[in-house]
Enzyme design. Sequence first.
Site, short mmCIF file in Angstrom:
data_model
loop_
_atom_site.label_atom_id
_atom_site.label_comp_id
_atom_site.label_asym_id
_atom_site.label_seq_id
_atom_site.Cartn_x
_atom_site.Cartn_y
_atom_site.Cartn_z
N LYS A 157 -56.13 -10.53 84.50
CA LYS A 157 -54.97 -10.97 85.27
C LYS A 157 -55.09 -10.28 86.62
O LYS A 157 -54.87 -9.07 86.72
CB LYS A 157 -53.68 -10.55 84.56
CG LYS A 157 -52.40 -10.80 85.36
CD LYS A 157 -51.15 -10.46 84.54
CE LYS A 157 -49.87 -10.66 85.34
NZ LYS A 157 -48.64 -10.43 84.57
N GLU A 167 -48.36 -10.95 89.94
CA GLU A 167 -47.22 -10.08 89.63
C GLU A 167 -47.57 -8.61 89.84
O GLU A 167 -47.34 -7.77 88.98
CB GLU A 167 -46.74 -10.33 88.20
CG GLU A 167 -46.30 -11.76 87.98
CD GLU A 167 -45.69 -12.05 86.62
OE1 GLU A 167 -46.13 -11.45 85.63
OE2 GLU A 167 -44.77 -12.89 86.56
N ARG A 213 -43.15 -22.37 93.78
CA ARG A 213 -43.97 -21.65 92.80
C ARG A 213 -44.78 -22.62 91.92
O ARG A 213 -45.90 -22.30 91.53
CB ARG A 213 -43.05 -20.78 91.93
CG ARG A 213 -43.76 -20.19 90.75
CD ARG A 213 -42.94 -19.10 90.14
NE ARG A 213 -43.44 -18.74 88.82
CZ ARG A 213 -42.91 -17.82 88.05
NH1 ARG A 213 -41.86 -17.14 88.47
NH2 ARG A 213 -43.42 -17.53 86.87
N LYS A 232 -51.96 -21.60 82.21
CA LYS A 232 -50.74 -21.77 81.42
C LYS A 232 -50.40 -23.24 81.29
O LYS A 232 -50.65 -24.03 82.20
CB LYS A 232 -49.56 -21.03 82.07
CG LYS A 232 -49.61 -19.54 81.87
CD LYS A 232 -48.27 -18.85 82.17
CE LYS A 232 -48.44 -17.34 82.01
NZ LYS A 232 -47.20 -16.57 82.18
N ASP A 247 -43.67 -21.01 83.85
CA ASP A 247 -43.89 -19.88 82.95
C ASP A 247 -43.25 -20.12 81.59
O ASP A 247 -42.19 -19.58 81.31
CB ASP A 247 -43.30 -18.61 83.59
CG ASP A 247 -43.73 -17.35 82.87
OD1 ASP A 247 -44.62 -17.44 82.02
OD2 ASP A 247 -43.17 -16.28 83.15
N GLU A 287 -40.72 -15.94 74.22
CA GLU A 287 -40.09 -15.25 75.34
C GLU A 287 -38.87 -16.02 75.88
O GLU A 287 -37.79 -15.46 76.03
CB GLU A 287 -41.13 -15.05 76.45
CG GLU A 287 -40.53 -14.44 77.71
CD GLU A 287 -41.57 -14.18 78.79
OE1 GLU A 287 -42.77 -14.47 78.57
OE2 GLU A 287 -41.17 -13.68 79.86
N GLU A 329 -33.52 -26.84 73.15
CA GLU A 329 -33.51 -27.41 74.50
C GLU A 329 -32.10 -27.92 74.85
O GLU A 329 -31.63 -27.75 75.98
CB GLU A 329 -34.51 -28.56 74.58
CG GLU A 329 -34.64 -29.13 75.98
CD GLU A 329 -35.70 -30.23 76.07
OE1 GLU A 329 -36.03 -30.84 75.03
OE2 GLU A 329 -36.19 -30.47 77.18
N TRP A 332 -38.36 -14.57 92.60
CA TRP A 332 -39.40 -15.07 91.70
C TRP A 332 -39.74 -16.55 91.86
O TRP A 332 -40.57 -17.09 91.14
CB TRP A 332 -39.01 -14.78 90.24
CG TRP A 332 -38.83 -13.33 89.99
CD1 TRP A 332 -37.67 -12.62 90.07
CD2 TRP A 332 -39.86 -12.37 89.69
NE1 TRP A 332 -37.90 -11.29 89.81
CE2 TRP A 332 -39.23 -11.11 89.58
CE3 TRP A 332 -41.24 -12.47 89.49
CZ2 TRP A 332 -39.95 -9.95 89.27
CZ3 TRP A 332 -41.94 -11.31 89.19
CH2 TRP A 332 -41.31 -10.07 89.10
C1 GCU Z 1 -44.37 -13.82 82.23
C2 GCU Z 1 -43.86 -12.66 81.42
C3 GCU Z 1 -44.55 -11.40 81.79
C4 GCU Z 1 -46.06 -11.59 81.71
C5 GCU Z 1 -46.48 -12.78 82.55
C6 GCU Z 1 -47.94 -13.15 82.41
O1 GCU Z 1 -43.98 -13.69 83.57
O2 GCU Z 1 -42.47 -12.53 81.61
O3 GCU Z 1 -44.14 -10.41 80.90
O4 GCU Z 1 -46.72 -10.48 82.14
O5 GCU Z 1 -45.74 -13.89 82.15
O6 GCU Z 1 -48.21 -14.16 81.76
O7 GCU Z 1 -48.80 -12.47 82.93
#
Ligand code: GCU
Length: 656
Positions: free
Chosen positions: A261, A265, A315, A339, A344, A372, A488, A518
């Site tokens: 990654k 973020e 985004r 993804k 997300d 999540e 949903e 965000w």
């Molecule tokens: C989401 C999630 C994060 C995670 C991120 C990712 O934003 O809330 O906790 O790190 O996805 O997929 O990297």
Amino acid sequence: MEFSKCWLDYSPAEIKEKALFTLAVLCEGSIVESAVKEYDMAIQGMTAVKPEIVKERKPESVVLLLDEFLPVGKDGYEIRREESSYCITGQSESGVLYGVFHFLRVIRTGHLEEFPIQNAPEMPLRIMNHWDNMDGSIERGYSGESFFYKDYEILYNERTEQYVRMMASIGINAIVINNVNVHEKETYLITDTYLEQVKQYSDLFNRYGIKLFTSVNFAAPMELADFDNCDPLNERVAAWWKETAKHIYEVIPDFGGFLVKADSEGRPGPFTYDRTHADGANMLARALKPYGGIVIWRCFVYNCGQDWRDKKTDRARAAYDNFIGLDGQFDENVILQIKNGPMDFQVREPVSPLFGGLKKTNMILEVEIAQEYTGQQIDLCYLLPMWREILDFDTFVRGEGSTVLNIVKGQTHGQKLCGMAAVINTGDDYNWTGNDLAAANTYGYGRLAMNPSLDSESIAKEWTELTFGKAPEKEIVAMLMNSWNTYEKYTSPLGIGWMVTPHYHYGPDVDGYEYDRWGTYHRADRNGLGVDRTPAGTGYTAQYNEPWASVYAEKEKCPEELLLFFHYVGYEEKLKSGKTLIQHIYDTHFEGVEEVEKMITVWKGLQGKIPSDAFDRVSERLERQLANSVEWRDRINTYFYRKSGVLDDKGRKIYE
Ligand code: GCU
């Protein structure tokens, strides 16, 4: 140590056939040994009799064979009857193991008439991503602590073994053992501090046909050595990674590779040095290449410092914008992990347009089993129907039939390195998944990645039978099958997403992310809500191939469940049902809660048909789900009533 056996619970069953009590093993290898162990354990569990294990053919036996020319596909198998025996032939050792697990499933569910069976994994890579941290916590974990780590130590015990058996039984062949956000200590996983212990895991995984991967910190040369940069084009940095890889493979010859990654973020990455993701990924890939290792590079890259006032930056566009220009530039042992949606893991999103964009790049579809944003394993939400829709989505990248499934199977572009990855939902809770019924997602993910043509209902049925037997099957399958839709209904409407408690992501907070950084806005005002992503708005729809680009851009054609994702819609505009948007919002939110109430009634009726501990655990979750759904209903309805001033035409209670 106490833990549930989940779908591998070989509790007593009536087995009359004599053949099943003799296993003739005509092949060898460490994975075959695991297959034998599984068979032995299962028959003993079901009958309390130890099967005889022999090395030569016997009449009336189960025969294990290996035939690399078996025409079934890589790691496939065939199970057939031969007079009074059964033959399980694997195309590889993994094929033998998968064949044995399949055979045991058939015995457990009593469908012995199904032979001959021929089957093979349809996706080359079927991966689990753990977001476990070495302090024992799990990012987005909803079922206790990590069973891999505690206080920066690596655990190895019966639970680890049971876990690996469970993964192999559903066809998983790669596991990433640590969180994509690689913190300080985890950076050392690829060094001598931990390598010997990681090797222990890797050896165990290998005996079940699974490769071990680690998430790595792109800035590792700076944290582990004295580098003042980690520029991928700096030869010294590249040389450091080569040395590191060499050492990893000296200790763990079967090591799978790295998951990364980067530039996401707050994580480090090549952007700092004005380099591309291809520069970064290729540098790591070249270090792993001599040993057959691969780099899995995530595409979850976006600007997380956005200004809510800015309506042009979107985004949703980010993954495509960041990666499309790099198509064809990645080395052959690099795979991009994308993804499922452009945001997300929301309860509803369109499919990421990157799948229909890239043509010369290896791709993996990433989904999130960990709930999540879909109820955190408190609320029931069976995700297979969602994944099914994603896999069946036609990208049209090479004309009709270029579905996401065909892309990640390697059919559309002929790629060999592709498949699916999922963020797993397990922890050290007794039942592994917090909610016992959430294990259907864990099980179902593997089954789907192995055989993506299976429908969600058959998988639900199979899981229920293996876990709870036949008695409660009908009710549980119905609960599972409706649950995504129900969830949903009472959460955010028509694909707009978010509206959750910030950071925590459970429960409603309509404006929680609205003025944050965000890039997750619903743009509700007194006239309507939704994000205009058409060419007149952010232009996101143009990232799709036709016909989707036009379909999504036109309000009248846009699939209704995604309407607010793509369009700003007035409260009193009519939907296809003839209802206004505001009435649709009210109705679905009332319905959602009613459906949870019905689910509770159905569940109560299962008392006595399910082990009482599991029954109580699920009952407790359902009560919490009900409270959550009521909170969602009232907050959403009140919020939009206050904004719009429009009354519910059925006169139900909406708080002012
Ligand atoms: C989401 C999630 C994060 C995670 C991120 C990712 O934003 O809330 O906790 O790190 O996805 O997929 O990297």
